[in-house]
Design a protein around this motif. Structure first.
Motif, PDB file in Angstrom:
ATOM      1  N   HIS A   1       0.961  -1.054  -0.155  1.00  0.00           N
ATOM      2  CA  HIS A   1       0.056  -0.492   0.250  1.00  0.00           C
ATOM      3  C   HIS A   1       1.213   1.240   0.024  1.00  0.00           C
ATOM      4  N   CYS A   2       0.615   1.912  -0.968  1.00  0.00           N
ATOM      5  CA  CYS A   2       1.497   2.583  -1.112  1.00  0.00           C
ATOM      6  C   CYS A   2       0.833   4.308   0.068  1.00  0.00           C
ATOM      7  N   SER A   3       1.762   4.800   0.884  1.00  0.00           N
ATOM      8  CA  SER A   3       1.928   5.719   1.753  1.00  0.00           C
ATOM      9  C   SER A   3       1.523   7.656   0.535  1.00  0.00           C
ATOM     10  N   ILE A   4       2.251   7.807  -1.031  1.00  0.00           N
ATOM     11  CA  ILE A   4       1.923   8.951  -1.194  1.00  0.00           C
ATOM     12  C   ILE A   4       0.781   8.660  -2.163  1.00  0.00           C
ATOM     13  N   CYS A   5       0.186   8.002  -2.869  1.00  0.00           N
ATOM     14  CA  CYS A   5      -0.708   7.687  -3.739  1.00  0.00           C
ATOM     15  C   CYS A   5      -2.487   6.363  -3.261  1.00  0.00           C
ATOM     16  N   SER A   6      -1.547   6.272  -2.157  1.00  0.00           N
ATOM     17  CA  SER A   6      -3.157   5.336  -1.618  1.00  0.00           C
ATOM     18  C   SER A   6      -3.433   3.933  -2.813  1.00  0.00           C
TER      19      SER A   6
ATOM     20  N   MET B   1       9.027  -0.821  -6.685  1.00  0.00           N
ATOM     21  CA  MET B   1       8.536   0.428  -6.986  1.00  0.00           C
ATOM     22  C   MET B   1       6.957   0.102  -6.533  1.00  0.00           C
ATOM     23  N   CYS B   2       5.898   1.560  -6.569  1.00  0.00           N
ATOM     24  CA  CYS B   2       4.751   1.750  -6.966  1.00  0.00           C
ATOM     25  C   CYS B   2       3.967   1.565  -8.178  1.00  0.00           C
ATOM     26  N   ASP B   3       3.398   0.991  -8.666  1.00  0.00           N
ATOM     27  CA  ASP B   3       2.752   0.905  -9.840  1.00  0.00           C
ATOM     28  C   ASP B   3       1.838   2.377 -10.434  1.00  0.00           C
ATOM     29  N   ARG B   4       1.884   2.699  -9.386  1.00  0.00           N
ATOM     30  CA  ARG B   4       0.982   4.520 -10.557  1.00  0.00           C
ATOM     31  C   ARG B   4       1.794   5.641 -10.201  1.00  0.00           C
ATOM     32  N   CYS B   5       2.401   5.267  -8.842  1.00  0.00           N
ATOM     33  CA  CYS B   5       3.558   6.666  -9.067  1.00  0.00           C
ATOM     34  C   CYS B   5       4.840   6.955  -9.540  1.00  0.00           C
ATOM     35  N   ASN B   6       5.052   5.424  -9.894  1.00  0.00           N
ATOM     36  CA  ASN B   6       6.335   4.839 -11.215  1.00  0.00           C
ATOM     37  C   ASN B   6       7.987   5.028 -10.118  1.00  0.00           C
TER      38      ASN B   6
ATOM     39  N   ARG C   1       9.663   4.298  -5.917  1.00  0.00           N
ATOM     40  CA  ARG C   1       9.869   4.336  -4.809  1.00  0.00           C
ATOM     41  C   ARG C   1       9.329   4.558  -3.737  1.00  0.00           C
ATOM     42  N   THR C   2       9.020   4.685  -3.135  1.00  0.00           N
ATOM     43  CA  THR C   2       7.833   5.085  -2.274  1.00  0.00           C
ATOM     44  C   THR C   2       7.754   4.735  -0.944  1.00  0.00           C
ATOM     45  N   GLU C   3       7.532   5.966   0.099  1.00  0.00           N
ATOM     46  CA  GLU C   3       7.403   4.869   1.660  1.00  0.00           C
ATOM     47  C   GLU C   3       6.289   3.746   1.251  1.00  0.00           C
TER      48      GLU C   3
HETATM   49 ZN   LIG Z   1       2.382   5.142  -5.406  1.00  0.00          ZN
END
Ligand SMILES: [Zn+2]
Length: 436
Positions: free
Chosen positions: A214-219, A307-312, A314-316
């Motif tokens: 679960h990406c903390s930036i874009c959920s 990698m976050c699939d959406r942010c493309n 690495r995110t927290e």
């Molecule tokens: Zn993301």
């Protein structure tokens, strides 16, 4: 039954090249004959089986192998498959399944009904295993769990129903937003796995893990699915103090058992009191706590995050593991050995585990209902990292037996729970989710 009788009739008629009008077999006759045949086969097989309560010789630090072989020998689905040599019809490869043959010979010797020998020598099987897996050559003590993984992997390769060199077809990942997205994706991934890896080993031991990121930036949730043959569970650390001494200068000495270190400060005395107050003293960890720890949400910082699939990028993120597909045979590895910077430590915390009705439902997909397992074998490890010994405890027709190399003895059910339990073998009892 009627439908399958019709189908069988048709199959027999076409296979023998007989004309339907010349065949005069009534359904009930066919049914009776086939059931009779099945019963005879079943009986014959039952008659051929001994008690299985036969030990294995230690052929030089091979207690790890003996303990695992005894656990597998008590895995009925695998044992019968080996004894009936069903893999010879099942496998795709033309190559001789040398390891499987030798493994089956060991099981056959263990289950022979009137074997004069009270023990079986697994030497040849071990030699062939080491040729196949050079990692195990040498005579040093090996890890039972590692051995199990390598053995199942090798056996699977030999008896795989699919050709070995098959290009993996990677389907384009179309984003779907249906309610059943997760189960559809999981099913597709499982089918893809079966396209290349399909064997009795997979039928029995393989399950599927779902890792949800679960990406903390874009959920955004990214899902991955991995096949597993065992669950390696962390054992929670329990810090407790067994004794303390008051020294002449009023400074307390505490001995912390789980870290085997001594602290000689006043602070440690306070610490000890607070620990004792929290009734942590001598506490037993439950298998459920290990499972909770395994599946609890884990925070990943940017560097360690995929990698976050959406942010493309690495995110927290947070990661959570659940069981997507439950295996028929559940192998649980209690990961007692932890690597520190300089050495390997062994945790000797007692982990209590249920003998019947272990419910993995809470660790499965949402609302999957109870998924119950019964215990049938345990591989125990006693001693330290360097000076250890493996034994097995297996469920018999009546009660439990302990297999200590060539010695076999009965053991009381109450004595199964100990701080030596290392690998647990559970069999699926019931499962309310639809197993595909
Ligand atoms: Zn993301």
């Amino acid at each position: 039954m009627d439908n399958s009788c019709h189908a069988l009739c048709r199959a027999l008629v076409t296979q023998n090249g007989l004309q339907p009008e010349h065949v005069d077999i009534s359904q009930s006759v066919l049914y009776t004959s086939i059931m009779g045949l099945l019963l005879v086969t079943e009986k014959e097989r039952e008659l051929k089986l001994g008690t299985g309560q036969v030990g294995l010789c230690n052929v030089g630090n091979t207690c790890f192998l003996n303990a695992i072989v005894q656990c597998l020998s008590h895995t009925r689905g695998l044992r019968d498959y080996c004894l009936l040599k069903a893999y010879l019809q099942d496998k795709h490869s033309n190559q001789e399944p040398v390891l499987m043959n030798e493994f089956s010979k060991v099981l056959a010797a263990l289950w022979e009904c009137d074997s004069g020998d009270s023990k079986v020598n697994p030497g040849k099987f071990y030699r062939i295993f080491k040729e196949a897996v050079p990692y195990f050559s040498g005579y040093s003590q090996q890890d039972a769990q590692e051995f199990l993984r390598f053995l199942l992997d090798r056996l699977h390769t030999e008896i795989n129903r699919r050709p070995s060199q098959r290009p993996a077809v990677i389907p384009n990942k179309e984003p779907t937003y249906s309610r059943f997205r997760i189960s559809e994706e999981a099913f597709a991934m499982w089918q893809k796995h079966l396209d290349r890896d399909d064997s009795k080993i997979v039928d029995l031991f393989s399950g599927q893990l779902h890792s949800s990121l679960h990406c903390s930036i874009c959920s955004h949730y990214s899902d991955t699915f991995d096949v597993f043959c065992d669950l390696s569970l962390p054992v929670p650390k329990v810090t407790f103090f067994t004794s303390f001494l008051v020294c002449a200068d009023d400074v307390c000495l505490c001995i912390c058992v789980s870290h085997t270190c001594c602290i000689n400060t006043e602070q440690s005395y306070m610490m000890m009191l607070s620990v004792v107050k929290k009734s942590e003293y001598g506490r037993i960890v439950t298998l459920k706590e290990c499972l909770d720890l395994f599946s609890q949400e884990e925070k990943l910082d940017k560097e360690n995050s995929p990698m976050c699939d959406r942010c493309n990028r690495r995110t927290e993120s947070t990661k959570r593991l659940t069981i997507q597909k439950f295996p028929r045979i559940l192998v649980i590895h209690l990961n007692r050995f932890t690597m520190s910077r300089y050495s390997i430590c062994k945790s000797s915390v007692t982990v209590s585990f249920p003998l019947t009705g272990l419910d993995l439902g809470p660790f499965g997909p949402v609302d999957c209902g109870p998924v119950l397992y019964n215990l049938y074998a345990v591989c125990n490890h006693s001693g330290t990292v360097n000076m250890g010994h493996y034994t097995a405890v297996c469920r018999e027709e009546e009660g439990w037996c302990c297999y200590n190399d060539s010695c076999v003895s009965t053991i009381q059910e109450e004595k199964l729970q100990s701080n030596q339990a290392y690998v647990l073998f559970y069999e699926l009892k019931s499962c309310s989710v639809h197993r595909k």
